[in-house]
Design a protein around this motif. Structure first.
Motif, PDB file in Angstrom:
ATOM      1  N   LEU B  53       0.802  -1.119   0.147  1.00 20.48           N
ATOM      2  CA  LEU B  53      -0.051  -0.209   0.001  1.00 20.48           C
ATOM      3  C   LEU B  53       0.778   1.266   0.070  1.00 20.48           C
ATOM      4  O   LEU B  53       1.834   1.239   0.697  1.00 20.48           O
ATOM      5  N   ARG B  61      -7.814   6.684   0.163  1.00 26.53           N
ATOM      6  CA  ARG B  61      -7.445   5.660   1.031  1.00 26.53           C
ATOM      7  C   ARG B  61      -6.226   5.161   0.194  1.00 26.53           C
ATOM      8  O   ARG B  61      -6.047   5.458  -1.018  1.00 26.53           O
ATOM      9  N   PRO B  62      -5.280   4.472   0.914  1.00 25.45           N
ATOM     10  CA  PRO B  62      -4.125   4.104   0.512  1.00 25.45           C
ATOM     11  C   PRO B  62      -4.420   3.071  -0.903  1.00 25.45           C
ATOM     12  O   PRO B  62      -5.476   2.173  -0.831  1.00 25.45           O
ATOM     13  N   TYR B  82       1.824   6.159   8.901  1.00 27.51           N
ATOM     14  CA  TYR B  82       0.453   5.407   8.775  1.00 27.51           C
ATOM     15  C   TYR B  82       0.690   4.247   8.174  1.00 27.51           C
ATOM     16  O   TYR B  82       0.166   3.320   8.432  1.00 27.51           O
ATOM     17  N   LEU B  86      -0.353   0.495   8.938  1.00 30.87           N
ATOM     18  CA  LEU B  86      -1.021  -0.750   7.943  1.00 30.87           C
ATOM     19  C   LEU B  86      -0.463  -2.068   7.800  1.00 30.87           C
ATOM     20  O   LEU B  86      -0.866  -3.068   7.963  1.00 30.87           O
TER      21      LEU B  86
END
Lengths: 593, 375
Positions: B53, B61-62, B82, B86
């Protein structure tokens, strides 16, 4: 309809048939054809099977229409048929005790039927019945007098948006496909409705199959498709049967096949029974499935409307979306747009279930409030209990509390409220529903239905379910709620397809609106709604207990002690929390908390 | 539609990439490492592991960089706190359904999942729960499947279908119980090319003969597969002068792909029965009948397939070739060239086979020459 006629309309949807609808229809037909009636009466009286008209909780529903005046009977059994026939149809006075009550009236009167207009009115297995209500006129018109661009413009102006859940503008979707310069294009009707508690598409496909086909024909004309698939959940056996029959009828009449309506365009529509997984309804997975592969979503490098089945432009529309299309062409785009809100035209069919008085399929204009749906159409909460929440959009939707009751049902407002339109499932919860248990119920479905492709959805959903399981079984830990939130938003952010992006919704929305209830489960090891078995304790109220010994007798675990005529007590170590004592006590002396 | 290249910005660096390439491709051009478990440049993008991602300016959103095409002017961040969080969560999730078997796992030290766990320092896992457990299956001597170690990257399924064209395996079941499996859960029954083993990032698929032969510190010997004229480049991983496993590298004529023979059929190298020097028959009978007693007849004895020392003696190559030449000449002189025939082998190269038929036709003077794949 001529004035001197008697039409008996017997609901023949799946719900009705399981309630004995086929026998009721048979009984009416036998009586109509019975030899001791005059031939002239037999000519003007007939019994029709019709599609579902929504109020499945009271099946079998029968409408008796005499000279255009309609009387509705509910919960009809075949042994009730002779009396209705005798007193009402021959005698002219309705059997009042069996007719529909006010609740039924308000259920029907507060709706706005557009898509469902024919469901419950015409025989879905009879093409002529559909032609009598101007069926296939819109398609003929589209093929003979309209240019594709005109059709697309009209659909765009109608503000019709995809009823499958995401709410993408149908006109724009068609336009994408139209603009691709390809000979081979496809139109697909997505009828893989798999949400528990959702049956809108099923009823439309069962009750008005020709409308879906006509919608597909118009779409095919607009984008230039020569082939169509009705991708339908195989478990919908009646819908499969009726659509198959409808397709056959269309091929026989030349509505489908070569050179339809002398327009020069060919269109072949086939039925494709889906292998039966929740994920098959996801557009990219559906494409894979039609190509003969395992239905697993693929990364969307391009749109399916431009690059779908076998790399060709493919418009995939929900059955309800397609059923709206002929109506838009017939009545005009501004009429349809006028029914709804500024951003979304027309009506939406919801499957209203749960703790409302009137369960069933309801159609309301876009922009109606949730309160209208629950209290006006649904007649309020069953047994007048307190409203707790409403789960919208199926297992991947969200649960909103009372404060959101004045939200309007359209794509944007529901998103603001914290849920989605989704499949149009509406499960109403009352005070006797445990919110954690409800979330667990939905996650049990979604974690099992993950296609297994991407990590967050495959493993993350399972882990979320397991956390809920330990909370409801009394093993919740401090920080579990935060972990649920963290993992839920992680799955929402990182999943591959729309399923994973929405699957944690039941938990995220309930944590947002009912956080206290989660905390009580974890901190106090109590279930306020008295649902989670492991968190219940049963005890004997000494003052009330008469010592009758009933509880002792029914207890399967021998957990109740006490001598006759003296207050009993329950050994908590032995109690298996089956609730038998609570159910058997005639004096209300068992305390469940 | 303009030029076929686009310029984008990854982590503040400009890069020019092909229009149809992915963000991951572009990042690799800049030598930016983006973790991934399911990406394989030879296969159609899968987008399953959700580790690659990246953040793209303007998207909410990624996006998975392995499955997102580059666009002109795109601004990409490949690593932020971030994103790392994830990725770490996804590795945690994978580990929560993975046996803690690194100590015995054949892949330890060469496992992408292990590497990621190490990189993210995951000792404590926030997630726990049920784990998949499967009984060992399959009787074949080549491929060992330990499906509880599978992380569902799908590379085995895709390489089998997209490159090998066999489609022996696919996904089955749903949810956590999704499993890569041959049809109907039967034993693996395929070509055993082992392409799946080569792409597996974890210990789910390994070679059976790898067991207990060592996992690291191999001496690599680059060589050519002896099995056919294709001449695939293979690398022998040697430990204690014994082949522990065979693989092929990406930058070879065969692009790292091998068949069952090249990959798995190397046990002959260390076979005790293998002839390592020429043998010459002692006192050969003047006229050899076809049904003469087989010199290998007593092979059932524990001595293996060794020829009877009473009938053979070892010789040097020089002597053996001279002797063969002499005998061929004698036979040709006495009976004519057409009593001699030659059979060549597909295990030789094209050049060898060409020379052999030339030799038969020109030196011996006969057309009696053939080859297991026909000349």
């Amino acid at each position: 309809m001529d004035n001197n006629s008697v039409v008996i309309k017997v609901c023949s949807g799946t719900g009705s048939i399981s309630a004995g609808g086929a026998e009721v229809l048979h009984a009416f037909r036998e009586l109509v054809l019975s030899s001791d009636l005059e031939a002239s009466f037999q000519d003007r009286c007939r019994a029709d099977k019709v599609g579902c008209r929504g109020f499945c909780a009271r099946d079998v529903l029968v409408d008796v229409v005499i000279d255009g005046e309609k009387t509705t009977y509910e919960r009809v059994k075949s042994d009730m048929v002779p009396r209705i026939f005798e007193e009402h149809i021959l005698g002219g006075s309705p059997v009042q005790e069996w007719t529909a009550d006010e609740l039924h009236q308000s259920f029907q009167d507060n709706q706005k039927k557009v898509v469902l207009a024919h469901c419950g009115e015409i025989d879905p297995e009879d093409l002529d019945a559909y032609l009598n209500v101007k069926g296939y006129e819109a398609a003929r018109n589209a093929f003979n007098d309209m240019q594709p661009v005109e059709i697309i413009e009209k659909i765009k102006r109608s503000k019709l948006r995809g009823r499958g859940g995401a709410g993408f503008s149908t006109g724009h979707k068609w336009e994408f496909a139209y603009k691709v310069d390809e000979k081979e294009k496809y139109v697909v009707c997505n009828g893989n409705e798999s949400d528990p508690g959702a049956f809108a598409d099923r009823c439309i496909m069962e009750g008005d199959p020709h409308a879906v086909i006509e919608g597909m024909m118009i779409c095919a004309r607009a984008i230039g498709a020569g082939k169509g698939y009705i991708y339908i959940r195989d478990g919908y056996s009646l819908a499969v049967k009726r659509l198959r029959l409808a397709l056959k009828q269309c091929h026989e009449r030349g509505f489908l096949g070569k050179n339809i309506f002398e327009s020069g365009q060919d269109l072949d529509i086939r039925l494709y029974p889906a292998p039966g997984a929740f994920i098959c309804g996801e557009a990219t997975a559906l494409v894979q499935s039609i190509e003969g592969k395992r239905a697993m979503p693929t990364p969307r490098l391009t749109r399916t409307s431009e690059n779908g089945i076998r790399g060709k432009p493919t418009v995939i529309n929900n059955a309800e979306t397609l059923a709206n299309v002929p109506k838009i062409l017939r009545n005009g785009a501004s009429w349809f747009a006028g029914l709804g809100t500024d951003t979304s035209g027309g009506t939406k069919v919801f499957s209203l279930t749960g703790k409302v008085k009137s369960n069933g399929l309801v159609e309301v204009p876009m922009g109606a409030t949730l309160r209208d749906v629950v209290y006006k159409v649904g007649g309020g909460i069953d047994q007048d209990r307190a409203f707790k929440g409403i789960q919208l959009g199926g297992p991947t939707g969200g649960c909103v509390p009372e404060s959101c009751l004045d939200s309007r049902v359209d794509y944007e407002s529901l998103a603001v409220a914290g849920t989605i339109m989704g499949s149009g499932g509406m499960v109403v919860l009352d005070e006797t529903n445990c919110i954690v248990d409800t979330a667990k119920f939905f996650l049990d479905i979604t974690q099992a239905e993950s296609c297994g492709k991407c990590t967050p959805c495959r493993i993350g959903m399972r882990r979320m379910y397991e956390i809920l399981e330990r909370i409801t079984s009394g093993n919740g830990r401090d920080g579990d709620v935060e972990l649920l939130e963290d993992l839920g938003s992680h799955i929402r952010t990182t999943s591959l397809c729309g399923f994973g992006m929405t699957a944690p919704n039941p938990v995220l929305s309930t944590v947002r609106f009912f956080r206290d209830e989660y905390n009580i489960h974890i901190r106090d090891r109590k279930c306020p709604a008295l649902v989670c078995k492991s968190l219940l304790t049963f005890s004997c109220i000494e003052e009330t207990c008469t010592g009758c010994g009933m509880c002792k007798r029914v207890c399967p675990a021998d957990a109740i002690r006490g001598t006759r005529k003296k207050p009993h007590f329950i050994d908590q170590e032995l109690c298996v929390k089956c609730g038998s004592c609570f159910d058997s006590c005639k004096f209300g002396a068992i305390l469940k908390e | 539609m303009g030029s076929s290249k686009v310029t984008l910005n990854i982590d503040g660096k400009e890069v020019i990439a092909e229009k149809n390439s992915t963000i991951l491709d572009a990042a690799r051009k800049l030598e930016i490492t983006i973790p991934s478990l399911c990406h394989n440049p030879d296969l159609v993008p899968f987008g399953g592991c959700r580790l690659c991602l990246v953040e793209v300016a303007g998207t909410s959103r990624p996006v998975a960089s392995c499955a997102a095409l580059v666009q002109e002017g795109m601004r990409v961040k490949s690593s932020t706190n971030y994103l790392e969080r994830l990725r770490r969560t996804n590795v945690e999730l994978l580990l929560s359904d993975h046996p803690n078997d690194c100590m015995l796992c054949e892949r330890a030290g060469n496992c992408k999942l292990q590497e990621l766990a190490y990189y993210y320092g995951i000792r404590e896992n926030r997630f726990e729960g049920i784990r998949r457990e499967y009984p060992e299956q399959d009787n074949n001597p080549f491929i060992r499947r330990e499906m509880e170690k599978c992380i569902m990257c799908g590379q085995c399924v895709r390489i089998c279908d997209e490159i090998q064209g066999v489609g022996a395996i696919d996904f089955a079941y749903k949810g956590l119980w999704t499993k890569v499996s041959p049809p109907f859960e039967k034993d693996l029954d395929c070509e055993f090319c082992g392409q799946c083993v080569a792409v597996c990032p974890t210990g789910a698929l390994t070679g059976r003969m790898w067991a207990s032969k060592g996992r690291q510190k191999f001496r690599e010997v680059e060589t050519v597969c002896p099995y056919c004229g294709c001449g695939c480049n293979i690398t022998l991983a040697v430990k204690k002068n014994e082949i522990a496993r065979v693989y092929s590298k990406k930058d070879t004529v065969n692009q790292g792909m091998l068949c069952v023979k090249g990959r798995f059929a190397y046990d002959f190298v260390h076979s005790q029965d293998r002839l390592t020097r020429p043998l010459i028959r002692i006192n050969p009978a003047k006229d050899l009948y076809l049904h003469q007693e087989n010199p290998y007849a007593d092979s059932s004895s524990s001595a293996g397939f060794k020829p009877d020392p009473a009938q053979f003696r070892e010789a040097s190559w020089e002597e053996a070739l001279d002797y063969t030449a002499l005998r061929l000449k004698e036979i040709k002189d006495r009976h004519g060239p057409d009593v001699i025939g030659g059979l060549a082998s597909a295990r030789c190269t094209n050049e060898d086979n060409y020379l052999f038929q030339k030799f038969m036709r020109m030196a011996v003077g006969t057309n009696n020459v053939d080859h297991c794949a026909r000349y």
